[in-house]
Design a protein around this motif. Sequence first.
Motif, PDB file in Angstrom:
ATOM      1  N   LYS A 188       0.745  -1.243   0.028  1.00  0.00           N
ATOM      2  CA  LYS A 188       0.131   0.272  -0.055  1.00  0.00           C
ATOM      3  C   LYS A 188       0.785   1.238  -0.158  1.00  0.00           C
ATOM      4  O   LYS A 188       0.657   2.356  -0.616  1.00  0.00           O
ATOM      5  N   ILE A 189       1.825   1.254   0.850  1.00  0.00           N
ATOM      6  CA  ILE A 189       2.505   2.409   0.815  1.00  0.00           C
ATOM      7  C   ILE A 189       3.404   2.881  -0.484  1.00  0.00           C
ATOM      8  O   ILE A 189       3.574   4.286  -0.731  1.00  0.00           O
ATOM      9  N   CYS A 190       3.520   1.874  -1.299  1.00  0.00           N
ATOM     10  CA  CYS A 190       4.142   2.222  -2.725  1.00  0.00           C
ATOM     11  C   CYS A 190       3.068   3.082  -3.219  1.00  0.00           C
ATOM     12  O   CYS A 190       3.709   4.042  -4.077  1.00  0.00           O
ATOM     13  N   PHE A 191       1.875   2.934  -3.418  1.00  0.00           N
ATOM     14  CA  PHE A 191       1.019   3.837  -4.049  1.00  0.00           C
ATOM     15  C   PHE A 191       0.933   5.191  -3.246  1.00  0.00           C
ATOM     16  O   PHE A 191       1.073   6.105  -3.945  1.00  0.00           O
ATOM     17  N   TRP A 192       0.907   5.167  -2.089  1.00  0.00           N
ATOM     18  CA  TRP A 192       0.602   6.308  -1.423  1.00  0.00           C
ATOM     19  C   TRP A 192       1.914   7.274  -1.414  1.00  0.00           C
ATOM     20  O   TRP A 192       1.910   8.424  -1.225  1.00  0.00           O
ATOM     21  N   THR A 193       3.157   6.833  -1.510  1.00  0.00           N
ATOM     22  CA  THR A 193       4.112   7.350  -1.906  1.00  0.00           C
ATOM     23  C   THR A 193       4.372   8.142  -3.013  1.00  0.00           C
ATOM     24  O   THR A 193       4.352   9.629  -2.948  1.00  0.00           O
ATOM     25  N   GLU A 194       3.781   7.735  -4.006  1.00  0.00           N
ATOM     26  CA  GLU A 194       3.514   8.261  -5.411  1.00  0.00           C
ATOM     27  C   GLU A 194       2.353   9.235  -5.302  1.00  0.00           C
ATOM     28  O   GLU A 194       2.822  10.291  -5.681  1.00  0.00           O
ATOM     29  N   PHE A 195       1.387   8.958  -4.757  1.00  0.00           N
ATOM     30  CA  PHE A 195       0.150   9.927  -4.617  1.00  0.00           C
ATOM     31  C   PHE A 195       0.272  11.115  -3.697  1.00  0.00           C
ATOM     32  O   PHE A 195      -0.033  12.205  -4.164  1.00  0.00           O
ATOM     33  N   THR A 196       1.284  11.124  -2.844  1.00  0.00           N
ATOM     34  CA  THR A 196       1.530  12.168  -1.954  1.00  0.00           C
ATOM     35  C   THR A 196       2.818  12.812  -2.128  1.00  0.00           C
ATOM     36  O   THR A 196       2.886  13.845  -1.661  1.00  0.00           O
ATOM     37  N   GLY A 197       3.749  12.268  -3.125  1.00  0.00           N
ATOM     38  CA  GLY A 197       4.793  12.798  -3.298  1.00  0.00           C
ATOM     39  C   GLY A 197       5.920  12.533  -2.350  1.00  0.00           C
ATOM     40  O   GLY A 197       6.810  13.565  -2.441  1.00  0.00           O
ATOM     41  N   ARG A 198       5.545  11.895  -1.156  1.00  0.00           N
ATOM     42  CA  ARG A 198       6.584  11.702  -0.224  1.00  0.00           C
ATOM     43  C   ARG A 198       7.867  10.780  -0.297  1.00  0.00           C
ATOM     44  O   ARG A 198       7.947   9.968   0.426  1.00  0.00           O
ATOM     45  N   ASN A 199       8.500  11.287  -1.521  1.00  0.00           N
ATOM     46  CA  ASN A 199       9.410  10.194  -1.855  1.00  0.00           C
ATOM     47  C   ASN A 199      10.637  10.234  -1.249  1.00  0.00           C
ATOM     48  O   ASN A 199      11.155   9.208  -0.747  1.00  0.00           O
ATOM     49  N   GLU A 200      11.084  11.388  -0.450  1.00  0.00           N
ATOM     50  CA  GLU A 200      12.296  11.309   0.338  1.00  0.00           C
ATOM     51  C   GLU A 200      12.149  10.366   1.574  1.00  0.00           C
ATOM     52  O   GLU A 200      12.966   9.734   2.055  1.00  0.00           O
ATOM     53  N   GLU A 201      10.782  10.734   2.106  1.00  0.00           N
ATOM     54  CA  GLU A 201      10.453  10.038   3.371  1.00  0.00           C
ATOM     55  C   GLU A 201      10.327   8.526   3.160  1.00  0.00           C
ATOM     56  O   GLU A 201      10.902   7.719   4.079  1.00  0.00           O
ATOM     57  N   SER A 202      10.165   8.002   1.788  1.00  0.00           N
ATOM     58  CA  SER A 202       9.917   6.673   1.601  1.00  0.00           C
ATOM     59  C   SER A 202      11.225   6.138   1.222  1.00  0.00           C
ATOM     60  O   SER A 202      11.500   4.904   1.757  1.00  0.00           O
ATOM     61  N   ILE A 203      12.149   6.988   0.770  1.00  0.00           N
ATOM     62  CA  ILE A 203      13.708   6.515   0.809  1.00  0.00           C
ATOM     63  C   ILE A 203      14.078   6.003   1.770  1.00  0.00           C
ATOM     64  O   ILE A 203      14.985   4.859   2.441  1.00  0.00           O
ATOM     65  N   ARG A 204      14.106   7.061   3.070  1.00  0.00           N
ATOM     66  CA  ARG A 204      14.709   6.764   4.304  1.00  0.00           C
ATOM     67  C   ARG A 204      14.103   5.726   5.174  1.00  0.00           C
ATOM     68  O   ARG A 204      14.776   4.859   5.653  1.00  0.00           O
ATOM     69  N   LEU A 205      12.804   5.702   4.792  1.00  0.00           N
ATOM     70  CA  LEU A 205      12.284   4.381   5.531  1.00  0.00           C
ATOM     71  C   LEU A 205      12.498   3.021   4.892  1.00  0.00           C
ATOM     72  O   LEU A 205      12.768   2.021   5.830  1.00  0.00           O
ATOM     73  N   HIS A 206      12.440   2.876   3.612  1.00  0.00           N
ATOM     74  CA  HIS A 206      12.894   1.740   3.029  1.00  0.00           C
ATOM     75  C   HIS A 206      14.171   1.390   3.169  1.00  0.00           C
ATOM     76  O   HIS A 206      14.773   0.284   3.192  1.00  0.00           O
ATOM     77  N   THR A 207      15.341   2.343   3.319  1.00  0.00           N
ATOM     78  CA  THR A 207      16.644   2.118   3.263  1.00  0.00           C
ATOM     79  C   THR A 207      16.752   1.570   4.769  1.00  0.00           C
ATOM     80  O   THR A 207      17.642   0.842   4.893  1.00  0.00           O
ATOM     81  N   SER A 208      16.101   2.093   5.673  1.00  0.00           N
ATOM     82  CA  SER A 208      16.181   1.478   6.952  1.00  0.00           C
ATOM     83  C   SER A 208      15.747   0.037   7.189  1.00  0.00           C
ATOM     84  O   SER A 208      16.389  -0.432   7.932  1.00  0.00           O
ATOM     85  N   ILE A 209      14.610  -0.146   6.475  1.00  0.00           N
ATOM     86  CA  ILE A 209      14.009  -1.693   6.523  1.00  0.00           C
ATOM     87  C   ILE A 209      15.106  -2.432   5.768  1.00  0.00           C
ATOM     88  O   ILE A 209      15.588  -3.465   6.332  1.00  0.00           O
ATOM     89  N   ILE A 210      15.611  -2.133   4.640  1.00  0.00           N
ATOM     90  CA  ILE A 210      16.621  -2.826   3.976  1.00  0.00           C
ATOM     91  C   ILE A 210      18.082  -3.014   4.928  1.00  0.00           C
ATOM     92  O   ILE A 210      18.374  -4.251   4.848  1.00  0.00           O
ATOM     93  N   ASP A 211      18.300  -2.264   5.477  1.00  0.00           N
ATOM     94  CA  ASP A 211      19.639  -2.297   6.530  1.00  0.00           C
ATOM     95  C   ASP A 211      19.360  -3.433   7.391  1.00  0.00           C
ATOM     96  O   ASP A 211      20.246  -4.227   7.654  1.00  0.00           O
ATOM     97  N   GLU A 212      18.006  -3.296   8.006  1.00  0.00           N
ATOM     98  CA  GLU A 212      17.697  -4.584   9.102  1.00  0.00           C
ATOM     99  C   GLU A 212      17.387  -5.982   8.313  1.00  0.00           C
ATOM    100  O   GLU A 212      17.719  -7.122   8.553  1.00  0.00           O
ATOM    101  N   HIS A 213      16.652  -5.605   7.116  1.00  0.00           N
ATOM    102  CA  HIS A 213      16.145  -7.036   6.363  1.00  0.00           C
ATOM    103  C   HIS A 213      16.535  -6.874   4.984  1.00  0.00           C
ATOM    104  O   HIS A 213      15.838  -6.522   3.956  1.00  0.00           O
ATOM    105  N   PRO A 214      17.797  -7.049   4.588  1.00  0.00           N
ATOM    106  CA  PRO A 214      18.448  -6.912   3.163  1.00  0.00           C
ATOM    107  C   PRO A 214      17.442  -7.791   1.954  1.00  0.00           C
ATOM    108  O   PRO A 214      18.045  -7.541   0.787  1.00  0.00           O
ATOM    109  N   PHE A 215      16.827  -8.720   2.470  1.00  0.00           N
ATOM    110  CA  PHE A 215      16.293  -9.753   1.383  1.00  0.00           C
ATOM    111  C   PHE A 215      14.837  -9.481   1.390  1.00  0.00           C
ATOM    112  O   PHE A 215      14.066  -9.990   0.694  1.00  0.00           O
TER     113      PHE A 215
END
Length: 482
Positions: A188-215
């Motif tokens: 869901k957040i993939c769609f709402w990132t595009e809809f709201t234009g909050r790309n920078e926040e999404s990058i920070r969020l998913h980078t932190s997720i990948i740091d803990e869960h790289p797969f």
Amino acid sequence: MYKNTIFTVMSKDFSFLNEDFDDLRDLLQQFENLRTGQSHSFLDEDSFEQIIDYYDERDEMPIALQAAEIAIEQFPYSSTLLLKKANLLIETKKYTEALDLLEKAAILDRTDINLYILQTDVYLALNQHQKAAAVLEEQIEQFEGEDRIDLLLELADVYDDWEEFEKVFDCLKMALEYDPNNEEALHKICFWTEFTGRNEESIRLHTSIIDEHPFNHLAWFNLATALQGLKLYEKAIDAYQYAVAIDEKFDYAYRNMGDAYIRLRKYAEAIEVLQKHLEIAKPEDVIYEAIGHCYEKQRKYTQARYYYRKASHLSPNDDKLYYKIAVAYMMESNWENAIKSLHNALKINKNSAEYNMSMGECYLEMEKHKEALIYFMNAVRARPKSPVVWQELLKGLYVAGFLEEALSQLATAEEKAGRKPIFMYYRAAILIAMGRTKEGLLHLETALQQAPKIVKKLVELDPAILQHVSVVDLIAQYRRKR
């Protein structure tokens, strides 16, 4: 012998289904005996739940409600049965009665999240979004694990319905901070990132997720789409490649990667990943069309038409695809085949100015001036305020030698589309072609004063105009000034 063996094994493997069906049939018969006053076996709370669910799923609402009422008479302190009946009342739009039951259920058990979800459903049905949100906001901290995630996702849906779109993103972000691997929230957040234009926040969020869960392939995908939203296409492609390395059948990653390559004008790479998409997913017209577009950009028009046709087979009412096939023919000066494709496009959308202009251009190239002018006039009728459409009509009249009519239509063009510099150049060309050279040169001088950069349009209209020494001198004079 072989078939019989298979049948025996399957019968054994699925025998539990028959047992479940027999048990349910017995329960329904016992309930039928109960409601008709006949002798019956004792029905416990779980049995009533199954009976209510059975009639609810079959949309036999009166019997489902009757079952719930009888069950509550026998088990008045069962919050689960109260919630079951409240749900039925909501389905039948009896919202006030449902709220009363939910209040009773809350006294008995406040730990069932279905209580709050049903309250939310009532308030949404009554268009009371603030109350719906408040119910969930008050309870989120009281729950842990999947229950908390369920409430956050429910709250996101409330904000969506309320059109508080920024808060939808906030809820999904909170859900992922609590459970980074929750697939529903990641989708869901993939769609709402595009809809709201909050790309920078999404990058920070998913980078932190990948740091803990790289797969986590969905986190890589969401990171890529956010980067793509910021037009960081190279970085997006890198992230998509991680996503497909983890899940090689991740078709949406190939699709988006193809789009990123197209944005970078790397058409060969785009074709490669889009072909991979076709190997693992159901064929789609948009994928075939995108591959066709890539081949067209590489000037491989035969391959472009092949994929546009494959797209049109899946979407036969899409006029744009027939137009793209026509354009691919026009790029090869194959006017007759272009006309055939344009006819198909016009059958679907006869009022398209673009299609009519292209048809006129094809006939003009074939020196069929009468047919060309008919289509140019159609385009003008479709878009009378477009300077480009008038330009094509005037060009057609000029090439066909209808200079008086061209001059007349030029006056109408300026009236409908405004006094554009291109029209001044065209007036100059028409007057010079009519032998009114001095008058034409005056208009050319005015055009050069106002828009010297588009003098090339004059030459495109009639390259032979450069045979007039006075025209060449005038143009050269303004070039020297520039």
